[in-house]
Design a protein around this motif. Structure first.
Motif, mmCIF file in Angstrom:
data_model
loop_
_atom_site.group_PDB
_atom_site.id
_atom_site.type_symbol
_atom_site.label_atom_id
_atom_site.label_comp_id
_atom_site.label_asym_id
_atom_site.label_seq_id
_atom_site.Cartn_x
_atom_site.Cartn_y
_atom_site.Cartn_z
ATOM 1 N N GLY A 137 40.410 34.197 32.858
ATOM 2 C CA GLY A 137 40.181 35.789 33.667
ATOM 3 C C GLY A 137 39.185 36.630 34.299
ATOM 4 N N ARG A 138 39.228 37.725 34.443
ATOM 5 C CA ARG A 138 38.464 37.812 35.723
ATOM 6 C C ARG A 138 36.649 37.752 34.878
ATOM 7 N N ASP A 139 36.141 37.087 33.327
ATOM 8 C CA ASP A 139 35.127 36.942 32.774
ATOM 9 C C ASP A 139 34.733 35.926 33.703
ATOM 10 N N GLN A 140 34.997 35.329 34.936
ATOM 11 C CA GLN A 140 34.982 33.745 35.361
ATOM 12 C C GLN A 140 34.021 34.408 36.528
ATOM 13 N N ILE A 141 34.562 35.637 37.224
ATOM 14 C CA ILE A 141 33.395 35.593 38.059
ATOM 15 C C ILE A 141 32.329 36.800 38.030
ATOM 16 N N PRO A 142 31.469 37.281 38.956
ATOM 17 C CA PRO A 142 30.686 38.231 38.555
ATOM 18 C C PRO A 142 31.043 39.772 39.093
ATOM 19 N N ILE A 183 35.515 35.016 48.608
ATOM 20 C CA ILE A 183 34.331 35.562 50.038
ATOM 21 C C ILE A 183 34.039 37.353 48.707
ATOM 22 N N ALA A 184 32.698 37.759 49.326
ATOM 23 C CA ALA A 184 31.944 39.166 48.626
ATOM 24 C C ALA A 184 31.594 39.040 49.840
ATOM 25 N N TYR A 197 32.886 44.492 47.491
ATOM 26 C CA TYR A 197 33.916 43.572 47.402
ATOM 27 C C TYR A 197 34.165 42.127 47.301
ATOM 28 N N ILE A 198 35.216 41.394 46.622
ATOM 29 C CA ILE A 198 35.287 39.592 46.459
ATOM 30 C C ILE A 198 37.060 39.733 46.861
ATOM 31 N N ASN A 208 43.677 35.160 49.583
ATOM 32 C CA ASN A 208 44.109 36.306 48.917
ATOM 33 C C ASN A 208 43.793 37.576 50.234
ATOM 34 N N SER A 209 44.545 38.308 50.723
ATOM 35 C CA SER A 209 43.712 39.301 51.962
ATOM 36 C C SER A 209 43.796 40.950 51.416
ATOM 37 N N ARG A 210 43.601 40.262 49.859
ATOM 38 C CA ARG A 210 43.253 41.754 49.272
ATOM 39 C C ARG A 210 42.214 41.394 47.859
ATOM 40 N N PRO A 211 41.104 42.278 48.197
ATOM 41 C CA PRO A 211 39.954 42.573 47.140
ATOM 42 C C PRO A 211 40.840 41.547 45.472
ATOM 43 N N ILE A 212 39.800 41.198 44.650
ATOM 44 C CA ILE A 212 41.061 41.192 43.391
ATOM 45 C C ILE A 212 39.609 41.449 42.750
ATOM 46 N N GLU A 213 38.507 42.172 43.458
ATOM 47 C CA GLU A 213 37.501 43.101 42.262
ATOM 48 C C GLU A 213 36.499 44.051 42.959
#
Length: 455
Positions: free
Chosen positions: A207-212, A390-391, A400-401, A406-411
């Motif tokens: 889930g997205r809780d794995q990244i800041p 990449i941030a 942006y993360i 993936n070329s589009r941001p996930i967060e």
């Protein structure tokens, strides 16, 4: 071992039952459950080893070299190269053993007639003769009977690795198949950000809780725009620089909070850049229009990567002096290297981030977009386990993360009120990210799980 008409397993019917059982038996043997493996062989009627290999094993361990040759010549569907290599290994072992018994005449006959007739290359034959006749180990071999047994076992292992399926199985085949499936699931997981083993009990999906993604702390000690942030290599400190003419060193506590450690006030002009020494014992600070000038340069130990003009990147191998130049169509504002030193990213004022590989295999860069950058210097970084993410900052006050695949941001992280100039991902804490903004603040981003534990 007949394979005709074998039942199929799985919802798609793609798995042959006898092959599946056989690699389970191999796995049981390899992890030390020999009794269970033998029981499964008995119950299923499926043997781990083909009859031909069982006979080959018997001949090798008993030193029946003519029998070995007959079996290898009788095996169907072997390429001539594989057959010749297998025979060479057998003749090599028999040659050694004839020498041990003092039968030099028969040993030389094997070398001249049998080995020389194989299509294995003259160099290989010459090397065999030289390495055996002039080896310092030959005297020990002549007097050590245990050495013969060990070399026969080694020969058996070499043949097992050489002969193709289904005669033999690749080593640890089941583990390889499971690991490949796990890696495929990890590669398709956009949020995977830990290095521990994953459970086999369910399909892997983070889930997205794995990244800041959540602001866990706001640092407000700077009195003007914050232009740069960088975590130390050991992850224990964060350095920041500002147009208020100061640089600050922050200490990362065990619980993930940051406290002010030192304020550096020696500059008379805004401080635009800071950099840690490789051992984190020193910090370099660079003030605008002051005597010290710092090139935007990074090194991975073998290559020096630098921005040496507005739109060009120079990669110099420090060992060979080989040089490669990459040209971009737009101005480059920053450069960052991945943790494994295999890739680097550059921010462009065309509102794109480009990722190149250091080795030069990519003809075109991988591109990341979605952020805003046209007027100011915006810096990006790699982050997370294996530099998976990449941030980047952005002129629209957001962070942006991207997942590198993936070329589009996930967060897209909101919180700052002005341009985000720089970001830095903690190398030792893959769920900690810092961002520096023109709103005079530094935001520390963490997992939503971390935030819940602090409330």
């Amino acid at each position: 071992m007949s394979m005709e008409g074998s039942p199929r397993l799985g919802s798609k019917g793609l798995i042959k039952k006898h092959e599946f059982v056989r690699i389970i038996i191999q796995c049981l043997y390899s992890i030390g459950y020999g009794k269970s493996a033998s029981c499964l062989e008995l119950e299923s009627g499926i043997a781990y080893q083909f009859d031909e290999f069982q006979m080959l094993e018997s001949k090798i361990l008993s030193g029946n070299w003519n029998g070995c040759v007959d079996i290898l010549n009788a095996i169907k569907d072997l390429t001539e190269e594989t057959r010749a290599t297998a025979l060479f290994l057998v003749f090599k072992q028999s040659f050694l053993e004839y020498l041990k018994c003092g039968n030099d005449k028969l040993a030389l006959e094997i070398l001249r007639k049998e080995v020389s007739a194989l299509q294995v290359g003259r160099d290989k034959v010459h090397n065999l003769a030289h390495s055996i006749l002039f080896s310092k180990d030959i005297e020990q071999f002549k007097t050590d009977n245990n050495e013969v047994c060990e070399l026969r076992k080694k020969l058996l292992q070499e043949l097992e690795n050489l002969l193709p399926p289904p005669i033999t199985l690749p080593r640890r085949r089941l583990e390889h198949l499971v690991e490949t499936a796990v890696l495929t699931q990890i590669d398709s997981c956009m949020y995977h950000n830990f290095s521990d083993a994953v459970s086999l009990y369910a399909d892997h999906l983070c889930g997205r809780d794995q990244i800041p993604t959540e602001t866990v702390q706001i640092l407000t000690e700077h009195k003007n725009e914050v232009w740069f942030v960088q975590f130390s290599h050991n992850g224990e400190y964060l350095a920041s620089s500002s147009s208020d003419c100061t640089a600050i060193i922050w200490k990362v506590l065990e619980d993930g909070r940051l406290i002010l450690e030192h304020t550096l006030r020696s500059h008379v002009n805004p401080v635009s850049f800071v950099a840690w020494s490789p051992d984190d014992s020193k910090l370099l600070t660079c003030g605008n229009s002051e005597v010290l000038k710092l090139w935007d340069v990074e090194t991975d130990g073998e290559n020096l990567i630098s921005i040496f003009s507005d739109k060009e990147i120079r990669i110099l191998n420090v060992g060979t002096n080989a040089e490669r130049v990459i040209s971009e169509d737009h101005s480059i504002t920053s450069l960052s290297i991945s943790g494994d030193s295999e890739f680097f990213i550059v921010n462009l004022n065309s509102q794109e981030i480009h990722m190149w590989d250091v080795a030069g295999k990519l003809e075109q860069p991988l591109k990341y977009m979605g952020h805003r950058q046209s007027k100011y210097v915006i810096r990006s970084c790699f982050g997370g386990v294996n530099s998976t993410f990449i941030a980047s900052g952005s002129e629209n006050s957001q962070v942006y993360i991207w997942n590198r695949r993936n070329s589009r941001p996930i967060e897209v992280l909101c919180g700052h009120s002005m341009t985000v100039n720089c970001v830095s991902w903690n190398l030792r804490r893959p769920q900690m990210l810092a961002s520096a903004s023109d709103d005079h603040t530094i935001r520390i981003w963490g997992s939503s799980l971390y935030k819940k534990t602090q409330t």
